[in-house]
Design a protein around this motif. Structure first.
Motif, mmCIF file in Angstrom:
data_model
loop_
_atom_site.group_PDB
_atom_site.id
_atom_site.type_symbol
_atom_site.label_atom_id
_atom_site.label_comp_id
_atom_site.label_asym_id
_atom_site.label_seq_id
_atom_site.Cartn_x
_atom_site.Cartn_y
_atom_site.Cartn_z
ATOM 1 N N ILE A 206 66.344 -22.552 -35.844
ATOM 2 C CA ILE A 206 66.178 -22.954 -37.242
ATOM 3 C C ILE A 206 66.822 -24.319 -37.500
ATOM 4 C CG2 ILE A 206 66.854 -22.384 -39.601
ATOM 5 C CD1 ILE A 206 66.508 -19.438 -38.843
ATOM 6 N N SER A 226 60.180 -24.100 -33.055
ATOM 7 C CA SER A 226 61.619 -23.870 -33.177
ATOM 8 C C SER A 226 61.947 -23.075 -34.427
ATOM 9 C CB SER A 226 62.359 -25.215 -33.221
ATOM 10 O OG SER A 226 62.197 -25.923 -32.023
ATOM 11 N N GLY A 227 61.370 -23.483 -35.570
ATOM 12 C CA GLY A 227 61.687 -22.823 -36.831
ATOM 13 C C GLY A 227 61.200 -21.390 -36.885
ATOM 14 N N GLY A 230 63.003 -19.261 -34.338
ATOM 15 C CA GLY A 230 64.365 -18.961 -34.777
ATOM 16 C C GLY A 230 64.404 -17.844 -35.801
ATOM 17 N N VAL A 231 63.477 -17.886 -36.766
ATOM 18 C CA VAL A 231 63.411 -16.833 -37.789
ATOM 19 C C VAL A 231 63.091 -15.484 -37.138
ATOM 20 C CG1 VAL A 231 62.105 -15.986 -39.784
ATOM 21 C CG2 VAL A 231 62.794 -18.392 -39.672
ATOM 22 N N LEU A 398 74.359 -24.405 -43.280
ATOM 23 C CA LEU A 398 72.913 -24.397 -43.477
ATOM 24 C C LEU A 398 72.523 -25.278 -44.656
ATOM 25 C CD1 LEU A 398 72.061 -20.610 -42.923
ATOM 26 C CD2 LEU A 398 71.404 -22.519 -41.462
ATOM 27 N N THR A 402 70.317 -28.670 -44.199
ATOM 28 C CA THR A 402 69.057 -28.774 -44.938
ATOM 29 C C THR A 402 69.040 -30.027 -45.812
ATOM 30 O OG1 THR A 402 68.896 -26.359 -44.969
ATOM 31 C CG2 THR A 402 67.495 -27.561 -46.501
#
Length: 464
Positions: A206, A226-227, A230-231, A398, A402
């Motif tokens: 993430i 990747s995102g 990761g989730v 995080l 972000t």
């Protein structure tokens, strides 16, 4: 036992050293491709790797502290910082510097561990003020570290930055060893290696997508893979954690309303803080008419008062928490951030106006960051404080990661050619301030939804 004031001072110094690592390379970041004979995409890992390691190690070190002693894990993390600093100081290529910076990121775990130590060893009437002071170091170290790094870089070789970090780490290690008492509160059970691996892989996916999205392209296979990957890993990790007997993080505690709302508010507060860290220095350093054309050192001195305000307000935050409660303190912090960005939207034509805005940011983050660990520790068992504070610190990370990606994308997208380079437009900065203020509004709404007092069965006893 050593004087309680000395324990607080040592842990505050450790917190300053931890947050200093975030701004350590800011003065040389733009020059790294030339210094290391590497591409800009490769040198971006000098910053990215620190964020990744910090996010992963913080909740893991919190759990290790609960199990094996918080002071012991603090010493291990500081020793890793020293090792990473020496490796970076001796490096002349990108690989050595990335390895060193990754090891430096591990020291981020000392702040939530330090906060948990305070709860274990201080008298109840001193806990809130001490927590506010340690929480303030998250912003103070970065704000004061930036001009210090700029000064060192201006008058010395860039390797001196890492020798400075190594010396600071040695000092902190000695002070913790001599003054902070060993932890006596331990959590029984075995360490959850599968949970640690799952959390590491999921968070890395993430955060990699967030931090490299601008460069790789938000719709690129690498970012999407990747995102989404990761989730998916984190969902599987959560399923596993709910079914194992000794989880890395007790998710049943983490989803209690006060804990969950505080952690989500932490993401919003982290976003609001880092928006100012990205936008204000850029507008101060950019040449006219886009900015004010200040040097890095001068811009750092304009930004530094936000960190000083956090430090000065820590005793006030402690008193307000005792009289009004940490929930109201978090709301005050969010309101100050809303005021800071609202003020900047209306008044940002002069350098002194951005100085005032940074002071308001310092008030907001000083109150908000002080309130969050207090809310967490009033809502979790004493055996879970290290891991729970680690999770809260992860949520702040995080938010900051972000913000770095989103505000970076805004400033890069809304740009115009000037003197042979692309510079952000006034509209880009205005949108950044709107996003920062919007995150603060979200934090305020969440603060007001947090229960005034935790449920009786969740309320832990505090030390006397």
């Amino acid at each position: 036992m050593p004087p309680q004031g000395a324990i607080v001072a040592v842990l505050a110094t450790a917190g300053l050293a931890s947050s200093f690592m975030y701004t350590l390379v800011v003065p040389i970041q733009a020059k790294l491709p030339e210094l290391l004979d590497a591409s800009r995409e490769d040198t971006a890992w000098v910053v990215t790797i620190t964020l990744l390691v910090a996010a992963v190690i913080t909740p893991i070190s919190g759990r290790l502290g609960d199990m094996y002693g918080k002071r012991r894990i603090v010493l291990v993390l500081v020793a890793v910082l020293v090792a990473g600093s020496v490796i970076a100081a001796l490096s002349h290529d990108i690989v050595g510097l990335v390895v060193g910076r990754g090891l430096q990121g591990a020291v981020t775990g000392v702040v939530p561990l330090g906060i948990s130590i305070l709860r274990d060893v201080l008298r109840q009437d001193r806990v809130d003020g001490a927590i506010a002071l340690i929480s303030a170091t998250l912003g103070v170290g970065g704000a004061l570290g930036m001009p210090l790094s700029a000064l060192v870089t201006q008058y010395s070789d860039w390797h001196a930055l890492f020798w400075l970090a190594a010396g600071l780490g040695v000092l902190v290690f000695a002070l913790v060893l001599l003054i902070v008492p060993p932890s006596v509160l331990r959590t029984a059970g075995r360490f959850d290696y599968v949970g640690a691996a799952g959390l590491t892989v999921g968070l890395t996916g993430i955060l990699l997508a967030i931090s490299r999205g601008n460069e790789w392209g938000w719709a690129s296979p690498a970012v999407l893979g990747s995102g989404i990957g990761g989730v998916a890993v984190l969902l599987a990790w959560g399923w596993f954690e709910l079914r194992t007997s000794d989880p890395l993080l007790d998710l049943r505690v983490a989803v209690r309303r006060p804990v969950l709302l505080t952690n989500v508010a932490s993401i919003a507060m982290g976003f609001a803080l880092f928006t100012s860290n990205v936008a204000y220095p850029q507008v101060l350093e950019l040449p006219a008419p886009a900015g004010f054309g200040l040097s890095l050192l001068a811009a750092s001195l304009i930004v530094a008062p936000s960190g000083l305000m956090m430090m000065l307000l820590s005793p006030v935050a402690g008193r307000l928490s005792r009289t009004l409660g940490p929930r109201i303190l978090l709301a005050f912090g969010a309101i100050a951030l809303i005021a800071a960005y609202g003020y900047t939207l209306l008044f940002s034509q002069e350098v002194w106006q951005l100085f005032v805005a940074n002071v308001l940011v310092g008030v907001g983050i000083g109150f908000g960051y002080a309130a969050m660990p207090m809310l967490i520790m009033r809502s979790v068992p004493q055996s879970e404080t290290g891991a729970s504070n680690g999770l809260n610190a992860l949520c702040r990370s995080l938010g900051t990661s972000t913000a770095a990606a989103v505000i970076g994308a805004v400033l890069a997208t809304l740009s115009t050619p000037q003197d042979g380079m692309q510079v952000p437009t006034a509209a880009a900065f205005q949108l950044s301030y709107v996003l920062g203020g919007g995150a603060a509004i979200v934090a305020l709404a969440l603060a007001l939804l947090i229960p005034q007092r935790p449920a009786p069965e969740a309320h832990p006893s505090l030390p006397h």
